[in-house]
Design a protein around this motif. Structure first.
Motif, PDB file in Angstrom:
ATOM      1  N   LEU A  92       0.859  -1.183   0.000  1.00 57.03           N
ATOM      2  CA  LEU A  92       0.000   0.000   0.000  1.00 57.03           C
ATOM      3  C   LEU A  92       0.892   1.229   0.000  1.00 57.03           C
ATOM      4  N   LEU A  93       0.919   1.964  -1.086  1.00 60.77           N
ATOM      5  CA  LEU A  93       1.768   3.144  -1.230  1.00 60.77           C
ATOM      6  C   LEU A  93       0.921   4.399  -1.167  1.00 60.77           C
ATOM      7  N   ASP A  94       1.428   5.377  -0.439  1.00 59.47           N
ATOM      8  CA  ASP A  94       0.753   6.668  -0.262  1.00 59.47           C
ATOM      9  C   ASP A  94      -0.638   6.491   0.334  1.00 59.47           C
ATOM     10  N   LEU A  95      -0.705   5.683   1.381  1.00 60.20           N
ATOM     11  CA  LEU A  95      -1.954   5.464   2.088  1.00 60.20           C
ATOM     12  C   LEU A  95      -2.276   6.672   2.960  1.00 60.20           C
ATOM     13  N   ILE A 107      -5.188  -2.051   5.937  1.00 60.20           N
ATOM     14  CA  ILE A 107      -4.316  -3.187   5.606  1.00 60.20           C
ATOM     15  C   ILE A 107      -5.140  -4.477   5.520  1.00 60.20           C
ATOM     16  N   VAL A 108      -5.988  -4.698   6.527  1.00 59.02           N
ATOM     17  CA  VAL A 108      -6.781  -5.930   6.559  1.00 59.02           C
ATOM     18  C   VAL A 108      -7.765  -5.956   5.395  1.00 59.02           C
ATOM     19  N   LYS A 203      -0.713 -19.406   6.689  1.00 59.84           N
ATOM     20  CA  LYS A 203       0.313 -18.889   5.790  1.00 59.84           C
ATOM     21  C   LYS A 203       0.627 -17.452   6.202  1.00 59.84           C
ATOM     22  N   PRO A 204       1.800 -16.943   5.832  1.00 58.17           N
ATOM     23  CA  PRO A 204       2.206 -15.612   6.307  1.00 58.17           C
ATOM     24  C   PRO A 204       1.266 -14.500   5.839  1.00 58.17           C
ATOM     25  N   PHE A 205       1.106 -13.522   6.752  1.00 60.92           N
ATOM     26  CA  PHE A 205       0.362 -12.290   6.476  1.00 60.92           C
ATOM     27  C   PHE A 205       1.399 -11.176   6.339  1.00 60.92           C
ATOM     28  N   VAL A 206       1.565 -10.640   5.124  1.00 60.86           N
ATOM     29  CA  VAL A 206       2.621  -9.666   4.853  1.00 60.86           C
ATOM     30  C   VAL A 206       2.006  -8.394   4.278  1.00 60.86           C
ATOM     31  N   ALA A 207       2.448  -7.246   4.796  1.00 60.89           N
ATOM     32  CA  ALA A 207       1.985  -5.961   4.269  1.00 60.89           C
ATOM     33  C   ALA A 207       3.107  -4.935   4.384  1.00 60.89           C
ATOM     34  N   PHE A 208       3.298  -4.182   3.310  1.00 64.00           N
ATOM     35  CA  PHE A 208       4.255  -3.067   3.297  1.00 64.00           C
ATOM     36  C   PHE A 208       3.461  -1.802   3.027  1.00 64.00           C
ATOM     37  N   VAL A 209       3.564  -0.831   3.937  1.00 67.70           N
ATOM     38  CA  VAL A 209       2.746   0.384   3.856  1.00 67.70           C
ATOM     39  C   VAL A 209       3.641   1.598   3.831  1.00 67.70           C
ATOM     40  N   PHE A 229       6.665   4.540   7.259  1.00 64.26           N
ATOM     41  CA  PHE A 229       6.601   3.187   6.705  1.00 64.26           C
ATOM     42  C   PHE A 229       6.184   2.197   7.796  1.00 64.26           C
ATOM     43  N   LEU A 230       5.476   1.144   7.351  1.00 67.87           N
ATOM     44  CA  LEU A 230       5.039   0.092   8.256  1.00 67.87           C
ATOM     45  C   LEU A 230       5.160  -1.248   7.529  1.00 67.87           C
ATOM     46  N   PHE A 231       5.871  -2.182   8.154  1.00 66.04           N
ATOM     47  CA  PHE A 231       6.006  -3.514   7.579  1.00 66.04           C
ATOM     48  C   PHE A 231       5.482  -4.512   8.598  1.00 66.04           C
TER      49      PHE A 231
END
Length: 931
Positions: A92-95, A107-108, A203-209, A229-231
């Motif tokens: 998610l870029l420029d949230l 994110i969810v 399974k992994p839950f991955v998010a880059f914000v 930033f949030l990972f």
């Protein structure tokens, strides 16, 4: 393979496009914090486990303190897993995010929309991500002395720390009081990494914000820094170590200069992957069997700049780059070629250079004084003041012996104060300290001994002619010829002056040792005071009636006309030992305290304060030791009366009346030699002071400096005072005492050299104090001369630091495997290095021999002859082999890794010419010209 190559090429082109975008706003420094999810039964909380500003700091296993900052060592597997996470997870870029709950919901929602998790997991994931965060605020019970003055950031109630609510948008009191904020730049932003294991995911839950605007998210970060930033990485149980390594990998990437720039400018997922690929291109793998991964690598003293990586990719856009990777470009950054700035450009106009110097200096008038109000200036004034008065006393005594006291210590003090104050107030480079030099002393001695005409009047006319000649040089921009003085000459000149300081300091430490005294025969030693003959008409009857001559001291006996009789009367105390203790003790303590700012003891500010006042503390320590011992060591003797050293001369020298008229004209001939002497001493010292390594920002003033030196020549000649010129060693010491370093540095990062505190106040105060020293004589008389000679020794040794010639001399004593990793040693055969150094040593030995004779006054003429020779040579043509890839810089070999060229001849344009060097292969010719 072709498909993979084309895919990588497209990624590189994408990255080059991103890095090539013009952006007026610089990329902020990122503070990265990694929190791991902790389980305590059914309770969960996020606990801070590591942080990065430039280097990694871990929470130690005991949980009571941070580890030492160290270089992050990552597994290659974790980087590939991170790449996979970015490829498959949510980006998610420029949230638009204003609070943590809203960001978590977005994110969810994205994960559910992309089909990465089911809708039934929405509440569980949100619940986990909104758990409380506990940061590493708690300090150990036993504090070190260095921590005593720091406030304890932990709350008194442990429950208070656990009640931190991330939903609050305002930073907590603990965050605001955190002393770690001093290590973070003011414009910094945060990137948060959340790593955890849960039982409801398969399974992994991955998010880059990346947030559109940096937002303060309450207690999410240990310091009140807005998050950009949030990972997030959540996964099933059993892979906690792998998740932790992935979190460390993304945290390390976020503090990498180039990747953080990519993260700020990325437009989509592919841009981030291209940034990871670039990082992988630069990664160096260490074999697992040849090192211990548990070892924490200490941060380097000098962190390499990312500019080369930027230039590599940006250069490829224009077709000028080479292949990426550590081996694709230069294996190290080449030294900056020795060159001088625009201050020495020939204008071709009358007083053109002088006018430009004045225009360059006028805007800095106010800051030249305001920047001097700093505690560092106090230590600099005390240091340079003691060096100046010691030099004035030494030079004044020698000058008095050479001129039969026409010029002595009093004239030396007054001249130093007058010339130095005027120069620091009005000169172009106020960091330069004026002093008298050895060649001037030799000239004065020859002038006094070789003439039967009046010395002071002749000297006045020589000074006036020399002043006129200096003004002519200023008006015609003659200072521009200094640009043809190479670093070779600079290093030889500065090394010679440094060795003279060291040699003189040691030679002055000659004190008598009483070799005749035999302790076993102490019973036979006696000394009696014998009354004078009673027939002496000048003696009062009172002396014979009331004085007990046997009880008088040695001084009283001589004062009243008595005679000393006995073999113990000529006893000389052994002052050599205590004098050398004071001498080497002052030097050793100064060196140790100067390095104290890089030690491990005490807080940073206290260490820096001790380092700044190292000279003063050393002097006061050994003055106290001398007073405690109570021996009659030689003390600093300062004139106490304001009058000329020679009673039969006044303070003003009349220009006419004592010499024939032709002397007024003929004195222009010796004045020419004095002018060359003054010109070369002044300008070479100025070039050394104005080196780019010192990062001076206010510009130089070669023409303005020479103008005031010429004017002061005339003024000092009228007043019968010595002539003054720039003193190399003391000027370098002045600069060293005013060097500034960055105060806000990342943990583990060495303070960066920012430049020199350029101002006029310290120089003015030094010379004003020198002038009023006659009123400070009651205090200064307690300072032993060996202590001041120790300061002289420190000045000489300290001025050798940074001289490449001195570093190359030390290579003679080192086996090859223990030699420092100098850039020139990687490309130039060691025998050539030693040969070049030997040429410089021979030249220095010749100059040292000359300075010990009356021929010392022709040293500047030799330097001018060298410059003319270098200019006359022009260009050189030489034959080279296909493998020749070396270029000799101004001072030494600067080797450039060039591609092989199929040509056997190269033409070299001399560095004095302004036209660029066209040939790709350079010839090693500078040392041949000098020899």
């Amino acid at each position: 393979n072709e498909h993979t190559h084309s895919f990588k090429t497209s990624d590189n082109l994408m990255l080059r496009y991103i890095l090539g975008e013009d952006d007026d706003m610089p990329t902020p420094t990122l503070f990265t914090e990694m929190d791991t999810l902790q389980h305590d039964g059914d309770e969960m909380e996020w606990k801070e486990s590591a942080r990065w500003v430039k280097f990694e700091e871990k929470v130690e296993e005991g949980g009571e303190r941070w580890s030492k900052p160290h270089v992050s060592t990552l597994t290659l597997h974790s980087l590939f897993e991170l790449r996979t996470c970015i490829q498959t997870g949510s980006v998610l870029l420029d949230l638009e995010g204003y609070s943590l709950p809203q960001i978590v919901d977005d994110i969810v929602d994205r994960q559910v929309a992309d089909g990465l998790i089911g809708p039934e997991l929405r509440e569980k994931v949100s619940f986990v991500l909104l758990r409380k965060h506990r940061h590493q605020h708690k300090k150990p019970i036993h504090l070190s002395l260095a921590d005593m003055g720091k406030s304890n950031n932990s709350p008194t109630n442990p429950a208070q720390s656990r009640s931190m609510n991330d939903i609050s948008d305002k930073p907590s009191t603990d965050q605001m009081k955190n002393k770690f904020m001093k290590k973070i730049p003011r414009d910094a932003e945060a990137s948060n990494v959340l790593i955890g294991e849960v039982d409801f995911l398969d399974k992994p839950f991955v998010a880059f914000v990346r947030l559109a605007q940096a937002t303060t998210l309450g207690g999410l970060t240990e310091v009140p820094v807005p998050t950009r930033f949030l990972f997030v990485l959540l996964g099933p149980h059993g892979k906690g170590k792998s998740y932790n390594e992935i979190g460390r990998a993304i945290a390390t990437l976020m503090v990498d200069d180039l990747f953080s720039d990519v993260a700020y400018k990325a437009r989509d997922r592919d841009d981030l992957i291209a940034g990871i690929d670039e990082f992988l291109d630069e990664v160096i793998v260490l074999p697992p069997g040849e090192w211990d991964p548990k070892i924490r690598i200490e941060p380097p003293k000098k962190v390499p700049s990312a500019d080369m990586r930027y230039k590599l990719y940006l250069g490829q856009v224009n077709g000028t780059g080479t292949a990426g990777g550590p081996g694709g470009g230069e294996d190290e950054e080449m030294p900056i070629p020795h060159e001088l700035g625009e201050e020495l450009q020939f204008t071709g106009r009358f007083c053109g250079g002088l006018w430009l110097d004045i225009k360059r200096k006028v805007p800095w008038i106010l800051s030249d004084f305001s920047q001097g109000f700093h505690i560092q200036s106090i230590s600099a004034v005390l240091f340079i003041y003691l060096g100046c008065i010691t030099n004035a006393i030494t030079f004044g005594g020698l000058l008095g012996d050479a001129t039969d006291n026409y010029q002595g210590v009093m004239e030396s003090f007054l001249g130093t104060a007058l010339a130095g104050t005027v120069f620091c107030l009005l000169g172009g480079q106020p960091l330069i300290i004026l002093s008298s030099t050895g060649p001037i002393l030799i000239f004065e001695k020859l002038l006094y001994e070789s003439n039967t005409i009046d010395y002071m009047e002749l000297r006045l006319w020589i000074g006036l002619h020399s002043c006129l000649q200096c003004l002519i040089l200023v008006a015609t921009d003659a200072s521009y010829i200094i640009k043809y003085i190479t670093r070779f000459t600079e290093e030889g000149f500065s090394s010679l002056i440094s060795f003279i300081f060291i040699s003189d300091a040691i030679k002055k430490m000659y004190y008598p040792i009483n070799r005749v005294f035999k302790p076993d025969y102490v019973t036979t030693y006696r000394c009696e005071c014998i009354a004078p003959d009673q027939g002496e008409p000048l003696l009062s009857l009172l002396f014979f009636c009331c004085l007990d001559w046997s009880q008088l001291s040695k001084k009283e006996c001589v004062k009243y006309g008595g005679a000393l009789l006995g073999n113990a009367c000529k006893y000389v105390p052994d002052l050599a030992l205590i004098s050398f203790i004071l001498f080497f003790g002052t030097y050793s303590m100064t060196v140790s305290l100067k390095k104290f700012k890089t030690s491990r003891y005490f807080p940073t500010k206290l260490r820096k304060l001790i380092s700044d006042f190292s000279i003063f503390m050393s002097i006061m320590t050994f003055v106290g030791l001398d007073m405690l011992v109570g021996l009659d060591t030689p003390k600093l003797i300062v004139p106490t009366e304001f009058q000329p050293t020679r009673p039969d001369r006044g303070w003003v020298v009349m220009p006419f009346g004592k010499n024939p008229w032709w002397v007024y004209v003929a004195s222009a001939v010796p004045a020419l030699l004095v002018t060359i002497l003054i010109f070369m001493d002044q300008q070479i010292s100025a070039v050394i002071v104005n080196r780019k390594e010192n990062k001076l920002k206010k510009g130089c003033g070669y023409h303005l400096d020479l103008f005031w030196v010429g004017i002061l020549m005339a003024v000092c000649s009228f007043l019968g005072l010595p002539w003054y010129v720039a003193a190399t060693v003391i000027s370098i010491a002045h600069i060293d005492s005013l060097k500034m370093e960055s105060e806000s540095s990342a943990p583990g990062e060495q303070p960066q050299f920012l430049g020199v505190r350029e101002q006029r106040l310290t120089g003015i105060l030094v010379f004003v104090l020198t002038g009023v020293s006659i009123f400070l004589a009651p205090v200064l008389q307690y300072i032993p001369m060996p202590v001041l000679y120790g300061v002289f020794l420190y000045m000489g040794v300290a001025s050798l630091a940074g001289i490449q010639f001195w570093e190359r001399i030390k290579l003679y004593l080192m086996p090859a495997k223990h030699q420092p990793d100098f850039s020139f040693l990687r490309h130039v055969p060691l025998r050539r290095v030693h040969l070049f150094t030997l040429v410089q040593i021979i030249c220095l030995a010749v100059l040292w021999t000359l300075k010990s004779t009356v021929a010392a006054i022709i040293f500047p003429v030799m330097v001018i002859a060298l410059c003319v020779c270098l200019r006359w040579r022009g260009s050189v043509v030489c034959n080279t082999s296909d493998n020749l890839k070396s270029i000799l810089n101004e001072s030494f070999f600067i080797i450039s890794k060039l591609e092989r060229f199929q040509q056997t001849e190269c033409s070299i344009t001399h560095v004095g010419r302004e036209s660029p060097i066209s040939s790709p292969i350079y010839c090693l010719h500078r040392q041949v010209i000098f020899a």
